[in-house]
Design a protein around this motif. Structure first.
Motif, PDB file in Angstrom:
ATOM      1  N   ASP A   1      18.532   2.830  -7.611  1.00  0.00           N
ATOM      2  CA  ASP A   1      18.808   3.712  -8.744  1.00  0.00           C
ATOM      3  C   ASP A   1      17.760   4.807  -8.961  1.00  0.00           C
ATOM      4  O   ASP A   1      17.759   5.484  -9.977  1.00  0.00           O
TER       5      ASP A   1
ATOM      6  N   GLU B   1      22.175   6.553 -13.168  1.00  0.00           N
ATOM      7  CA  GLU B   1      23.129   5.496 -13.489  1.00  0.00           C
ATOM      8  C   GLU B   1      23.893   5.122 -12.231  1.00  0.00           C
ATOM      9  O   GLU B   1      24.391   5.982 -11.517  1.00  0.00           O
TER      10      GLU B   1
ATOM     11  N   SER C   1      27.066   3.453 -10.383  1.00  0.00           N
ATOM     12  CA  SER C   1      28.463   3.293 -10.747  1.00  0.00           C
ATOM     13  C   SER C   1      28.770   1.822 -11.001  1.00  0.00           C
ATOM     14  O   SER C   1      28.304   0.950 -10.250  1.00  0.00           O
ATOM     15  N   ALA C   2      29.525   1.583 -12.043  1.00  0.00           N
ATOM     16  CA  ALA C   2      29.879   0.211 -12.395  1.00  0.00           C
ATOM     17  C   ALA C   2      30.921  -0.314 -11.411  1.00  0.00           C
ATOM     18  O   ALA C   2      31.733   0.451 -10.886  1.00  0.00           O
ATOM     19  N   PRO C   3      30.884  -1.609 -11.122  1.00  0.00           N
ATOM     20  CA  PRO C   3      31.901  -2.141 -10.216  1.00  0.00           C
ATOM     21  C   PRO C   3      33.291  -1.973 -10.852  1.00  0.00           C
ATOM     22  O   PRO C   3      33.444  -2.041 -12.071  1.00  0.00           O
ATOM     23  N   ARG C   4      34.256  -1.698 -10.031  1.00  0.00           N
ATOM     24  CA  ARG C   4      35.608  -1.525 -10.567  1.00  0.00           C
ATOM     25  C   ARG C   4      36.545  -2.543  -9.944  1.00  0.00           C
ATOM     26  O   ARG C   4      36.344  -3.005  -8.839  1.00  0.00           O
ATOM     27  N   LYS C   5      37.538  -2.881 -10.696  1.00  0.00           N
ATOM     28  CA  LYS C   5      38.535  -3.862 -10.272  1.00  0.00           C
ATOM     29  C   LYS C   5      39.553  -3.162  -9.389  1.00  0.00           C
ATOM     30  O   LYS C   5      40.021  -2.074  -9.719  1.00  0.00           O
TER      31      LYS C   5
END
Length: 147
Positions: free
Chosen positions: A112, A135, A137-141
């Motif tokens: 990061d 930031e 990236s947030a994990p995505r479904k």
């Protein structure tokens, strides 16, 4: 880190020379400057003690998420002055231990860190390196479709 690990360098040479007293390796103890690294929500900050060094004496490189800080200072100017001084019957060195210094330390940085925004400054013999965080990236479904 365990508090006892601070003593590892002292006891590394214990008994190596045939004596039961620990040996102290001066080159190892003083070769690399000590570092403090702090983290907050916006950045990582590294402080490294470099007494007597200026910004011209220090090299900082970032490659493949590895930050390398190095320095090499030779006393070529002092050698020329010494030759001139000896020609004029001036005092000569009896002990000269500060003629050369060199070190290099590398640090693997977290994913990061914003490489383009890393900054450094030297204030009163302390190198301050600021490594802003980005930031992640947030994990995505991911939807699964039935065939």
């Amino acid at each position: 880190m365990n508090e006892l690990s601070l003593f590892n360098d002292l006891f590394d040479g214990f008994g190596d020379d045939g004596f039961l007293m620990p040996s102290f390796n001066y080159k190892k103890a003083f070769a690399c400057p000590k570092v403090d690294v702090k983290e907050d929500k916006d950045a990582y900050v590294m402080d490294m003690d470099l007494p007597g060094k200026t910004d011209k004496d220090i090299n900082i490189e970032f490659n493949n998420n590895v930050l390398t800080i190095s320095s090499e200072v030779k006393s070529e100017k002092e050698e020329k002055k010494e030759e001139k001084a000896q020609a004029k019957d001036a005092p000569k060195y009896l002990i000269k231990e500060r003629s050369f210094s060199k070190f290099s330390r590398s640090f693997s940085l977290p994913e990061d860190v914003e490489a383009d925004k890393i900054s450094a400054k030297v204030v009163d013999g302390v190198l301050h390196v600021t490594m802003p965080r980005k930031e992640l990236s947030a994990p995505r479904k991911i939807a699964i479709t039935a065939a």
